[in-house]
Design an enzyme around this catalytic site. Structure first.
Site, PDB file in Angstrom:
ATOM      1  N   TRP A  41       0.841  -1.206   0.000  1.00  0.00           N
ATOM      2  CA  TRP A  41       0.000   0.000   0.000  1.00  0.00           C
ATOM      3  C   TRP A  41       0.873   1.252   0.000  1.00  0.00           C
ATOM      4  O   TRP A  41       0.567   2.222  -0.691  1.00  0.00           O
ATOM      5  CB  TRP A  41      -0.969  -0.002   1.178  1.00  0.00           C
ATOM      6  CG  TRP A  41      -1.991  -1.098   1.094  1.00  0.00           C
ATOM      7  CD1 TRP A  41      -2.196  -2.097   1.998  1.00  0.00           C
ATOM      8  CD2 TRP A  41      -2.947  -1.323   0.043  1.00  0.00           C
ATOM      9  NE1 TRP A  41      -3.213  -2.922   1.584  1.00  0.00           N
ATOM     10  CE2 TRP A  41      -3.691  -2.474   0.392  1.00  0.00           C
ATOM     11  CE3 TRP A  41      -3.241  -0.664  -1.150  1.00  0.00           C
ATOM     12  CZ2 TRP A  41      -4.724  -2.972  -0.425  1.00  0.00           C
ATOM     13  CZ3 TRP A  41      -4.266  -1.162  -1.949  1.00  0.00           C
ATOM     14  CH2 TRP A  41      -4.987  -2.306  -1.590  1.00  0.00           C
ATOM     15  N   LYS A  97     -12.019  -1.521   6.866  1.00  0.00           N
ATOM     16  CA  LYS A  97     -11.195  -2.460   7.616  1.00  0.00           C
ATOM     17  C   LYS A  97     -11.664  -2.509   9.071  1.00  0.00           C
ATOM     18  O   LYS A  97     -12.002  -3.550   9.591  1.00  0.00           O
ATOM     19  CB  LYS A  97      -9.708  -2.048   7.554  1.00  0.00           C
ATOM     20  CG  LYS A  97      -9.169  -1.838   6.148  1.00  0.00           C
ATOM     21  CD  LYS A  97      -9.070  -3.110   5.344  1.00  0.00           C
ATOM     22  CE  LYS A  97      -8.936  -2.898   3.844  1.00  0.00           C
ATOM     23  NZ  LYS A  97      -7.733  -2.240   3.388  1.00  0.00           N
ATOM     24  N   ASP A 138      -1.474   6.659   6.396  1.00  0.00           N
ATOM     25  CA  ASP A 138      -2.587   5.779   6.012  1.00  0.00           C
ATOM     26  C   ASP A 138      -2.829   4.844   7.197  1.00  0.00           C
ATOM     27  O   ASP A 138      -1.980   4.005   7.517  1.00  0.00           O
ATOM     28  CB  ASP A 138      -2.177   4.991   4.760  1.00  0.00           C
ATOM     29  CG  ASP A 138      -3.208   3.944   4.341  1.00  0.00           C
ATOM     30  OD1 ASP A 138      -4.234   3.778   5.034  1.00  0.00           O
ATOM     31  OD2 ASP A 138      -2.977   3.288   3.301  1.00  0.00           O
TER      32      ASP A 138
HETATM   33  C1  LIG Z   1      -7.178  -1.825   2.098  1.00  0.00           C
HETATM   34  C2  LIG Z   1      -6.114  -0.795   2.178  1.00  0.00           C
HETATM   35  C3  LIG Z   1      -5.966   0.203   1.213  1.00  0.00           C
HETATM   36  C4  LIG Z   1      -6.836   0.284  -0.023  1.00  0.00           C
HETATM   37  O1  LIG Z   1      -8.127   0.640   0.301  1.00  0.00           O
HETATM   38  P1  LIG Z   1      -9.244   0.934  -0.797  1.00  0.00           P
HETATM   39  O2  LIG Z   1     -10.306   1.596   0.007  1.00  0.00           O
HETATM   40  O3  LIG Z   1      -9.650  -0.379  -1.378  1.00  0.00           O
HETATM   41  O4  LIG Z   1      -8.665   1.837  -1.825  1.00  0.00           O
HETATM   42  C5  LIG Z   1      -4.990   1.159   1.394  1.00  0.00           C
HETATM   43  N1  LIG Z   1      -4.179   1.125   2.468  1.00  0.00           N
HETATM   44  C6  LIG Z   1      -4.296   0.176   3.414  1.00  0.00           C
HETATM   45  C7  LIG Z   1      -3.376   0.196   4.580  1.00  0.00           C
HETATM   46  C8  LIG Z   1      -5.256  -0.817   3.295  1.00  0.00           C
HETATM   47  O5  LIG Z   1      -5.364  -1.775   4.244  1.00  0.00           O
END
Ligand SMILES: *Cc1c(COP(=O)(O)O)cnc(C)c1O
Length: 360
Positions: A101, A195, A171
């Protein structure tokens, strides 16, 4: 009705209480005669829902007054572009690469300016968090970027990097609200909610006010400017209205559970049950350096692909589902987010013990 223990990395388990409340309100939200799904986002009723969600999130995280909370769409992945478009004034940013990511965010930022990889753990398949106490931060960096919890690899920053005065952008998709956080140490915190908070379709951005400006990269679409959404209180256009309503219910659920400190204690307890077992197992082993272990995502392997596959299949038959590891790591991964009950983790470890006895 029979519910399983769902170890999916995302979309993921939600608190049963919240799902029941939403079910109760499905046809008639508090006397409005309609579902929140059918309601104008300009109505007084919806305005209360979104304002209350923001207020509750601010209380939970102790968000200072000089930060704005935005409820946006496009997932975490859209932030990979939105961040450089809005923050890369000098067209320079430093990225710490701790997994796929972070790498995707880095690659996207390279479309807009000079993205520097100032640290990486790719040499060991991202199985640890590099030492970030004295990095070669660029003099003219607009920000320093991290992915705080690495969903795929199961690592988590235990200390934030020394950004040498540059704004930190994080993030937190897979560790959002899993423990207390000092928001003032960040310039921008963001995460997709699917998540650890709510249904897919909402991304929450918490951004320091001075970083919200009109001075964005030329060509930045109106919809991708933080200022557009900040000025409109996340109601510039139709927001992901139902998703925000569910997030609001999860914020209240976390408060009832005792807030983020209580959440952390519970998450530590759950993770310890699983890690302690992995440390003494002769069949299963964790794939991550101990000092970097995530409380949320726990990858593990047996070392034998066929055995891994039978484990995942038999576990599913026993009501323990979505334990297959990410395709890039293989093996298994148990995501044990806030809403995963302690009993789910206990049942998983019992099942692993049993499986080990049969296959040793
Ligand atoms: C799942 C995830 C993403 C991507 O998320 P989307 O909403 O599908 O774009 C980005 N960063 C992390 C840490 C993730 O777990």
């Amino acid at each position: 009705m029979s519910r399983v223990y769902n170890f999916s990395a995302g979309p993921a388990v939600l608190p049963e209480e919240v799902l029941k409340e939403a079910a109760d309100e499905m046809l008639d939200y508090r006397g409005s005669g309609m579902s929140v799904m059918e309601m104008s986002h300009r109505s007084k009723t919806y305005d209360n829902i979104i304002k209350e969600a923001e207020k509750d999130l601010r209380e939970l995280m102790g968000i200072p007054d000089n930060y704005r909370v935005l409820f946006l769409q496009g997932g975490a992945s859209q932030q990979f572009a939105m961040i450089p478009m809005n923050l890369m004034k000098n067209r320079v940013a430093d990225y710490i690469i701790t997994g796929q990511w972070a790498k995707k965010a880095f690659t996207e930022a390279s479309l807009y300016g000079k993205a520097n990889a100032v640290a990486s753990s790719e040499d060991k398949t991202f199985s640890y968090i590099p030492d970030c106490s004295d990095l070669p931060i660029s003099e003219d960096a607009d920000y320093v970027y991290i992915c705080e919890n690495n969903t795929i690899y199961g690592t988590k920053f235990k200390a934030l990097p020394d950004t040498k005065g540059k704004p930190l952008v994080a993030d937190v998709s897979s560790c959002f609200l899993s423990e207390p956080v000092d928001v003032s140490r960040y310039g921008l915190i963001y995460g997709g909610v699917q998540k650890n908070i709510g249904p897919a379709g909402v991304v929450i951005v918490i951004i320091r006010e001075d970083l919200i400006t009109e001075d964005v990269l030329p060509g930045t679409p109106t919809m991708l400017r933080y200022k557009t959404h900040a000025d409109a209180g996340s109601l510039y256009n139709t927001p992901p209205a139902y998703g925000i309503y569910i997030c609001g219910k999860v914020f209240k659920w976390i408060s009832r559970m005792g807030g983020l400190s209580a959440m952390k204690a519970l998450n530590e307890k759950k993770a310890a049950i699983l890690y302690d077992f992995l440390d003494r197992s002769e069949l299963f082993k964790g794939t991550v350096e101990k000092s970097s272990r995530s409380l949320m995502n726990v990858p593990f392997v047996t070392g034998n692909e066929e055995l891994d596959a039978s484990f995942v299949r038999e576990a599913a038959e026993a009501g323990l589902v979505s334990l297959k590891g990410h395709r890039s790591v293989g093996g298994m991964r148990a995501s044990i987010y806030n809403a995963m009950p302690l009993a789910g983790v206990e049942k998983l470890v019992d099942f692993m013990e049993e499986f080990e006895r049969k296959h040793k």
